[in-house]
Design an enzyme around this catalytic site. Structure first.
Site, short mmCIF file in Angstrom:
data_model
loop_
_atom_site.label_atom_id
_atom_site.label_comp_id
_atom_site.label_asym_id
_atom_site.label_seq_id
_atom_site.Cartn_x
_atom_site.Cartn_y
_atom_site.Cartn_z
N HIS A 108 -4.95 3.62 -3.69
CA HIS A 108 -3.77 3.77 -2.86
C HIS A 108 -4.10 4.46 -1.55
CE1 HIS A 108 -1.63 2.46 -6.48
NE2 HIS A 108 -0.85 1.91 -5.57
N ARG A 144 6.93 0.46 -1.37
CA ARG A 144 6.41 1.34 -2.43
C ARG A 144 7.20 2.65 -2.34
NH1 ARG A 144 1.16 -1.34 -0.81
NH2 ARG A 144 0.14 -1.99 -2.73
N ARG A 165 -9.63 0.82 -10.30
CA ARG A 165 -9.55 0.32 -8.92
C ARG A 165 -9.95 1.36 -7.88
NH1 ARG A 165 -3.04 -0.50 -8.05
NH2 ARG A 165 -3.42 -0.19 -5.85
N CYS A 221 1.51 -9.72 -3.50
CA CYS A 221 1.67 -8.55 -2.65
C CYS A 221 0.49 -7.58 -2.77
CB CYS A 221 2.98 -7.83 -2.96
SG CYS A 221 3.04 -7.19 -4.63
#
Ligand code: PEP
Ligand code: MG
Length: 590
Positions: free
Chosen positions: A197, A305, A474, A511
């Site tokens: 993120h 978000r 990730r 997305c």
């Protein structure tokens, strides 16, 4: 500028594209480590006073503590603290550190910790256990002083000086969210994955970013010269020669020129050159980015978000605070659609006061919808705020990290409860919202037919779909080679979801970060996706990629990809195709 001694080129992992040329600014470090960097000549006095202030603050803290212990009649503690106050006057902790800072030009925290380590060695060699134990006092003082030194090193990313390349061990999403993109020219970190993120926010802000860099080497070799970061290739250049500097200044200009040319084409329609229409919208994290998005053209928000409204805070905002934020966004969009995703905390987005989201492996734990189905009142307050804001424009709602049908059904029930609560409390009009489901867990992809039956649209979150289907964290760049969106397994999952969505006549968009990588666009179009939501700064490049392909070629490409068996082959095919279609793209520079 100092004479150039030695140009050094390092290779990291490119995280956010663009060229950054600026001065090194060392930011955060792990708690048990002291950053080791040089202080410029003119800042030496400042560094010494920073140290003196840390000692003084620690002394005041001990005096306060002593008063408290005296009040509680804990005389033994008072005596121990007396010893601490004596030790703090010792020239070894005062003048010796100050002299060392001046002589070595190293930062105070580093000098101080080196000295404490020396002490430790000496105490460890003492035979008498009483004296050996005394080192605990020194350790105690050291922690206090280091705490103050670190605090003053840790300015927020909002306060970084103009023209900085920020270097850190690791950056969290909330730290990057605070970053002032006017002042920060690039990020370099040791840890940080492409789909973390923090990476997503750096991209949203248009700040070039390279991770997996040897930041120790940068500390060691960096002189008062510019530092170059190439977020397209992962190159970092320390102490560049005049020739290298000129080269990169030129590349910077070319990239800027290319992007502004594409930006001017924002009124062109978003369709392939054989006329297949595609819908583009923007991902939104920081609310204040909305003005930048509006300036890009008539794009709605395909993924808000929402957790970013409080990520650096301590607690969930009230319904009223949320309502005002959502309403403002909706109004700024003047009728353009916005998809508000309910809070997705957990994983690499932790809230200080809500540790239950962080228990165990938080990516596989109580993240997103799972967390809020256990915290129904907090969840419903978000749902009510969204429902109220929907009276002012075109709002849809999206649930993240759904892994079973029952979670989706429960979330929909809570939405209905939130609607009834609003009606009961006197709200006359409560809109019926379109409900979407994120497909980011393999189980959800596999039951996408069942899910499509129960919602109005699907949104494929490939960042997590890759993470969960390939079992790769990730955010961990050391696993980068396993984090592969071109894995045939991932592509088959996407194909399955798109087919089911089409069968059920439910719109489906992508997305995740692959929607902002132009190489993936023909493949996704060929698989049947015709909606993408992505970082707004990448919209012009993606639109150009769409306009430079045809649906016929894209379909053929997808067919070919589905016959290949490895990530590498697929990546190569996509890259070659893109190079062929858009050879002039210097922003991507594949
Ligand atoms: C995704 O997982 O692809 C996604 C869009 O959600 P996030 O990146 O916020 O987890
Ligand atoms: Mg996700």
């Amino acid at each position: 500028m100092k004479t150039v001694e030695q140009e050094i080129k390092l290779k990291g992992i490119p995280i956010s594209r663009g060229i950054g040329i600026g001065s090194a600014f060392f930011f955060t470090f792990a708690d048990d480590e002291a950053p080791d960097f040089k202080i410029s000549m003119q800042d030496i006095d400042l560094e010494v006073s920073r140290y003196q202030l840390a000692i003084e603050k620690s002394r005041q803290e001990i005096l306060q503590l002593q008063l408290k212990l005296k009040d509680e009649y804990i005389e033994e503690g008072v005596d121990i603290l007396d010893t601490h106050l004596q030790i703090m006057k010792d020239p070894l902790l005062t003048t010796a550190v100050e002299n060392e800072i001046r002589q070595t030009r190293k930062n105070a925290l580093f000098v101080f910790q080196v000295l404490i380590k020396k002490y430790q060695k000496r105490f460890q060699s003492i035979k008498d256990p009483f004296f050996r134990e005394r080192f605990k006092d020194i350790q105690d003082i050291s922690r206090r002083v280091a705490g103050y030194l670190r605090e003053s090193v840790r300015v927020g990313l909002a306060e970084i000086p103009y023209g900085s390349v920020v270097i850190a061990k690791e950056l969290s999403a909330s730290e990057v969210a605070e970053a002032n993109s006017e002042n920060i020219y690039a990020f370099i970190t040791e840890n940080g994955g492409v789909a973390s993120h923090a990476a997503i926010v750096a991209k949203a802000k248009g700040i070039p970013y390279v991770s997996n860099a040897d930041i120790g080497l940068i500390f060691e070799k960096m002189e008062d010269n510019p530092l170059i970061v190439d977020g397209r290739t992962g190159d970092i250049i320390i102490n560049p020669t005049a020739k290298t500097l000129d080269f990169y200044k030129n590349v910077y200009k070319q990239v800027k020129g290319h992007l502004s040319k594409l930006q001017k084409e924002s009124s062109l329609s978003t369709e392939t050159f054989d006329g297949y229409k595609v819908k583009l919208s923007a991902n939104l994290e920081m609310v204040n980015e909305i003005d930048h998005i509006r300036a890009q053209g008539n794009y709605g928000i395909g993924l808000f978000r929402s957790e970013y409204i409080f990520l650096s805070g301590e607690d969930f905002p009230s319904e009223e605070v949320q309502f005002e934020i959502y309403k403002k966004l909706v109004e700024k969009l003047s009728g353009l659609p916005i998809v508000i995703r309910t809070f997705d905390i957990g994983g690499d987005k932790q809230l200080k006061n809500h540790s239950s989201s962080a228990k165990g492996n938080s990516f596989l734990g109580c993240r997103a919808l799972r967390y809020f189905l256990n915290e129904k009142e907090i969840f419903k307050s978000q749902l009510r705020a969204i429902l109220r804001a929907a009276n002012y424009g075109d709002v849809s709602i999206l649930f993240p990290m759904v892994s079973t049908l029952s979670e989706l059904l429960e979330a929909k029930e809570l939405l209905e409860e939130a609607t009834q609560e609003l009606l009961k409390s006197g709200h006359e009009k409560v809109c019926k919202l379109k409900v979407g489901c994120m497909i980011e867990v393999p189980s959800a992809a596999i039951i996408s037919d069942l899910i499509a039956n129960e919602c109005d649209f699907l949104s494929i979150g490939t960042n997590d779909l890759v993470q969960y289907s390939l079992a790769v964290d990730r955010g961990n760049q050391s696993l980068q080679k396993y984090y592969s969106p071109t894995h045939p397994g991932v592509i088959r999952l996407i194909k399955m979801v798109v087919s089911e969505a089409n069968n059920h006549e439910v719109p489906v968009s992508v997305c995740g970060e692959i929607a902002s990588d132009p190489r993936f666009i023909p493949l996704l179009l060929g698989l049947g996706v015709n909606e993408f939501s992505l970082a707004s700064r990448h919209i012009p490049v993606i639109k150009n990629a769409i306009r430079n392909t045809s649906i016929v070629a894209a379909t053929k490409l997808a067919e070919k990809v589905l016959t290949l068996s490895s990530s590498e082959e697929i990546m190569k095919l996509l890259t070659d195709e893109y190079r062929n279609n858009v050879p002039e793209d210097c922003f991507y520079n594949y």
